[in-house]
Write an enzyme that holds these catalytic residues in place. Structure first.
Site, PDB file in Angstrom:
ATOM      1  N   ASP A 124     -19.234  -6.066  14.953  1.00  0.00           N
ATOM      2  CA  ASP A 124     -18.271  -6.183  14.127  1.00  0.00           C
ATOM      3  C   ASP A 124     -18.149  -6.737  12.819  1.00  0.00           C
ATOM      4  O   ASP A 124     -18.165  -6.205  11.768  1.00  0.00           O
ATOM      5  CB  ASP A 124     -16.564  -5.294  14.648  1.00  0.00           C
ATOM      6  CG  ASP A 124     -15.747  -4.264  13.388  1.00  0.00           C
ATOM      7  OD1 ASP A 124     -16.864  -3.208  12.921  1.00  0.00           O
ATOM      8  OD2 ASP A 124     -15.255  -5.006  12.765  1.00  0.00           O
ATOM      9  N   GLU A 147       0.505  -1.318   0.244  1.00  0.00           N
ATOM     10  CA  GLU A 147       0.012  -0.105  -0.020  1.00  0.00           C
ATOM     11  C   GLU A 147       0.336   1.322   0.505  1.00  0.00           C
ATOM     12  O   GLU A 147       1.797   1.329   0.656  1.00  0.00           O
ATOM     13  CB  GLU A 147      -1.262   0.027   1.532  1.00  0.00           C
ATOM     14  CG  GLU A 147      -1.594   1.316   1.245  1.00  0.00           C
ATOM     15  CD  GLU A 147      -2.941   0.991   2.528  1.00  0.00           C
ATOM     16  OE1 GLU A 147      -3.724   0.482   2.896  1.00  0.00           O
ATOM     17  OE2 GLU A 147      -2.674   2.230   3.001  1.00  0.00           O
ATOM     18  N   TYR A 162       1.538  -2.316   4.693  1.00  0.00           N
ATOM     19  CA  TYR A 162       1.239  -0.805   4.596  1.00  0.00           C
ATOM     20  C   TYR A 162       2.502  -0.234   4.573  1.00  0.00           C
ATOM     21  O   TYR A 162       3.634  -0.130   5.416  1.00  0.00           O
ATOM     22  CB  TYR A 162       0.361  -0.356   6.097  1.00  0.00           C
ATOM     23  CG  TYR A 162      -0.651  -0.783   6.371  1.00  0.00           C
ATOM     24  CD1 TYR A 162      -1.532  -0.846   5.301  1.00  0.00           C
ATOM     25  CD2 TYR A 162      -1.019  -1.870   6.984  1.00  0.00           C
ATOM     26  CE1 TYR A 162      -3.260  -0.975   5.112  1.00  0.00           C
ATOM     27  CE2 TYR A 162      -2.458  -2.756   7.380  1.00  0.00           C
ATOM     28  CZ  TYR A 162      -3.564  -2.164   6.051  1.00  0.00           C
ATOM     29  OH  TYR A 162      -4.888  -2.372   5.980  1.00  0.00           O
ATOM     30  N   ARG A 174     -15.945   3.282   4.588  1.00  0.00           N
ATOM     31  CA  ARG A 174     -16.505   4.228   5.150  1.00  0.00           C
ATOM     32  C   ARG A 174     -15.297   5.896   5.163  1.00  0.00           C
ATOM     33  O   ARG A 174     -15.904   7.032   3.658  1.00  0.00           O
ATOM     34  CB  ARG A 174     -17.319   4.379   6.111  1.00  0.00           C
ATOM     35  CG  ARG A 174     -17.859   5.857   6.680  1.00  0.00           C
ATOM     36  CD  ARG A 174     -18.234   5.320   8.234  1.00  0.00           C
ATOM     37  NE  ARG A 174     -17.071   6.106   9.370  1.00  0.00           N
ATOM     38  CZ  ARG A 174     -16.696   6.265  10.339  1.00  0.00           C
ATOM     39  NH1 ARG A 174     -18.415   5.865  10.788  1.00  0.00           N
ATOM     40  NH2 ARG A 174     -15.661   6.919  10.936  1.00  0.00           N
ATOM     41  N   LYS A 186       1.957  14.808  -0.312  1.00  0.00           N
ATOM     42  CA  LYS A 186       1.446  16.572  -0.156  1.00  0.00           C
ATOM     43  C   LYS A 186       2.300  17.347  -0.840  1.00  0.00           C
ATOM     44  O   LYS A 186       1.289  18.245  -1.258  1.00  0.00           O
ATOM     45  CB  LYS A 186       1.267  16.872   1.133  1.00  0.00           C
ATOM     46  CG  LYS A 186       0.228  16.050   1.849  1.00  0.00           C
ATOM     47  CD  LYS A 186       0.997  16.456   3.948  1.00  0.00           C
ATOM     48  CE  LYS A 186      -0.247  15.430   4.104  1.00  0.00           C
ATOM     49  NZ  LYS A 186      -0.174  16.144   6.082  1.00  0.00           N
ATOM     50  N   THR A 212      -3.974   4.697  -1.172  1.00  0.00           N
ATOM     51  CA  THR A 212      -5.212   5.364  -0.216  1.00  0.00           C
ATOM     52  C   THR A 212      -5.648   6.811  -1.101  1.00  0.00           C
ATOM     53  O   THR A 212      -5.133   7.086  -1.382  1.00  0.00           O
ATOM     54  CB  THR A 212      -4.183   5.584   1.267  1.00  0.00           C
ATOM     55  OG1 THR A 212      -4.164   6.786   0.805  1.00  0.00           O
ATOM     56  CG2 THR A 212      -4.096   4.392   1.255  1.00  0.00           C
TER      57      THR A 212
END
Length: 644
Positions: A206, A60, A316, A151, A65, A92
């Protein structure tokens, strides 16, 4: 990059006219096989790995920025994908959708240029349904077939997540929308939380919500990062007991520094075994020791996870490389791919539209991303034959940024190519240094020389020293096995062939030497084509539309594949790009009016770009040809000096 609007205006007549739309190769056993990269949903690749009992891994990355950060990410992505061949990468979306446009751009570029499947994140945060539809349409247009439906986190500065107007409240709503409007086009992944989502009442609740997402159409689950393997294994058991049968990929985030580790566990609320905290306490101020500990911990965690039947690991990376690759190396998973398993000799795209592409001009061999960008608008791509391309519709020349020299600063380029260029001899020396490996790249060559160049290296050094400035070459190959580690490509039990090839810039006087040499009987099998900035051409090809196959392969039960060609029409297009690089990448690093600029401008305006093909791939001797060229140029230079 060309706009979507300009892409839509390109019509089928824009590409070589003999392209076959739906051709597939049929072997003697009657089975159809498509040439080139096979585009798949990630779930299909996972299932194949499970059937073959072959552990896999994936990476990932997040959108940086700053623009320099984006440039560095592209370089790292390309390096890690090429070197380690992850099953997929995911990009992401950013908290609150803060990086949505950049996520889409990077995902599109990864999918089209890095030859791997891209899983694009898509969240519900600040995303009304029309925006969701727009993002999915753009993903589909880019050939992206895999979405991680989330979400999402609250926007920065906001503590609680809130549903936006006309938006979705839960990830399951997004999954249902994708399935309703796109059917089975997209593969869908969803997130799982081994310790339960922060907003859930209990782990049982969950897992109930997780099952709803799977029942709605999710193909596989990726977990939040964790540091307690027992918690993950228990989570998998609970899921199986609840009827969740799809693959569940564990998410691992290597510990790179103590402070970042503490921030991350505070954010995710992940439990950390006491032993890990005790181990870190005495070394927490030593970043090198913390990173080394994180690598060893990662190896132990991965080993135990895999031993318990998990098919693969998702990393990650935090856009970092060393820890992940060290962990994979320690597990024996990051073995470099054998060169002979390449499907084609050039870097392929993962774009759905390019699945059957199996022929390209050789000229962009050292700038593959430029070729992909300049042909992105084509409706179809050459398959089987290059065909007649009298006026191939290549896109406009852009100073593209994907892994290109635009990411090298003026300072870096001056360090590589010289603080000052006093004469053409200085330029000759820089090309020679590149062949020797003393500098890592040139404007036309984005990486160092390849192993297959070794048979030509001595001759390349001589011709560059003599003013034939080489930017591309390949040796002749007469029936090497397709699994050869240096020149091999294609399916097993095949044989590959190459005509020797060289491409260079040279002065008009040196081009005369090329023409004279090619007129001799011993070099009657040598073809040449030279063109200068103005478009003046010299060639011994019989027609201006000639296409010369320079790489081909013979495989069991297949037609002959010829993936690399010298095409005169494309060479004229490549000429514009090749000459432009003198100005945009090299001349531009020196002040206007300087001696350095004047020297480079003289080369830019007066030299020719020439390609040479030795068509005799059995006994042809391009080394001898180059050595004679060098000797002729050296003798002429000596005579000129004596006369002066």
């Amino acid at each position: 990059m060309p706009s979507q609007e300009s892409s839509l205006t390109m019509r089928r007549s824009s590409v070589p006219s003999t392209i076959h739309e739906d051709r597939v190769d049929t072997s003697t056993d009657g089975k159809e096989r498509t040439v080139g990269y096979k585009h798949e949903k990630i779930i299909d690749k996972i299932r194949a790995s499970i059937r073959e009992k072959r552990p896999f891994y994936s990476f990932e990355f997040f959108p940086p920025k700053t623009q320099p950060g984006v440039m560095n990410l592209y370089s790292r992505l390309d390096r890690m994908v090429a070197k380690f061949e992850p099953l997929f990468v995911d990009i992401t979306w950013g908290a609150g959708g803060s990086t949505s446009k950049l996520t889409q751009e990077i995902s599109k570029n990864v999918q089209n240029y890095c030859a791997t499947e891209c899983l694009m994140h898509l969240t519900c945060t600040n995303m009304p349904v029309p925006d969701v539809k727009d993002a999915l349409e753009k993903a589909k247009a880019a050939g992206i077939k895999n979405i991680l439906a989330l979400r999402g986190d609250p926007p920065q500065g906001q503590d609680q997540w809130e549903q936006c107007e006309e938006g979705f409240a839960h990830a399951v709503d997004l999954v249902r929308y994708i399935k309703k409007h796109y059917g089975d086009y997209f593969g869908i992944a969803v997130a799982g939380y081994p310790e339960g989502h922060i907003s859930s009442k209990s782990i049982e609740d969950d897992i109930k919500y997780l099952k709803e997402k799977v029942d709605a159409g999710a193909d596989f689950i990726m977990t939040q990062s964790f540091y307690d393997v027992d918690i993950y294994l228990d989570f998998v058991k609970r899921c199986r007991s609840s009827g969740i049968l799809c693959p569940i990929l564990p998410g691992l985030m290597p510990i790179n520094s103590y402070n970042s580790f503490k921030r991350m566990i505070a954010f995710t609320k992940a439990s950390v075994p006491e032993q890990i905290l005790r181990d870190l306490e005495p070394i927490k101020s030593n970043d090198a020791m913390v990173k080394a500990y994180g690598i060893e911990l990662g190896k132990k965690m991965c080993k135990r996870i895999l031993e318990n039947g998990t098919p693969g690991i998702h990393f990650y990376t935090l856009n970092l490389e060393r820890s992940v690759t060290k962990i994979l190396g320690g597990l024996g998973l990051a073995t470099l791919p054998e060169k002979g398993v390449r499907q084609l000799p050039w870097k392929q795209s993962c774009s759905t539209r390019r699945q059957k592409e199996d022929v390209r001009p050789i000229f962009w061999a050292n700038r593959p991303y430029s070729y992909l960008q300049r042909t992105v608008s084509w409706d179809e791509f050459p398959n089987g034959r290059w065909g007649d391309s009298q006026s191939p519709a290549y896109g406009d020349l852009y100073d593209y940024h994907l892994m290109g020299l635009k990411s090298a600063s003026v300072r870096d380029r001056r360090r590589m190519w010289g603080e000052e260029v006093k004469s053409e001899d200085c330029v000759f020396n820089k090309f020679t240094e590149y062949i020797e490996g003393k500098i890592s790249r040139l404007p036309w060559c984005e990486t160092g020389i390849l192993l297959e160049t070794v048979p030509l290296k001595k001759s390349l050094l001589r011709v560059n020293q003599a003013g034939f400035l080489t930017i591309n070459s390949q040796p002749r190959v007469n029936g090497a096995r397709s699994d050869d580690k240096i020149v091999g490509w294609g399916e097993a039990n095949g044989y590959v062939y190459q005509k020797a090839y060289i491409e260079f810039f040279a002065s008009p006087e040196r081009i005369k030497s090329v023409v004279a040499l090619c007129e001799r009987d011993e070099y009657k099998t040598v073809s040449y084509h030279a063109v200068n900035l103005k478009g003046d051409q010299l060639s011994n090809y019989e027609t201006k539309t000639a296409v010369n196959a320079v790489t081909w392969g013979v495989f069991p039960g297949r037609e002959i594949i010829q993936p690399t060609v010298v095409d005169m029409g494309s060479f004229r297009v490549w000429k514009d790009e090749a000459f432009a690089l003198w100005a945009t990448q090299w001349m531009s690093i020196y002040q206007k009016g300087s001696r350095s600029r004047a020297v480079l401008q003289g080369i830019h305006e007066n030299y020719y770009l020439c390609n040479i093909v030795e068509n005799d791939f059995i006994v042809g001797d391009l080394n001898k040809f180059m050595n004679e060229l060098a000797a002729t140029a050296t003798a002429a230079a000596s005579t000129e000096v004596e006369q002066k």
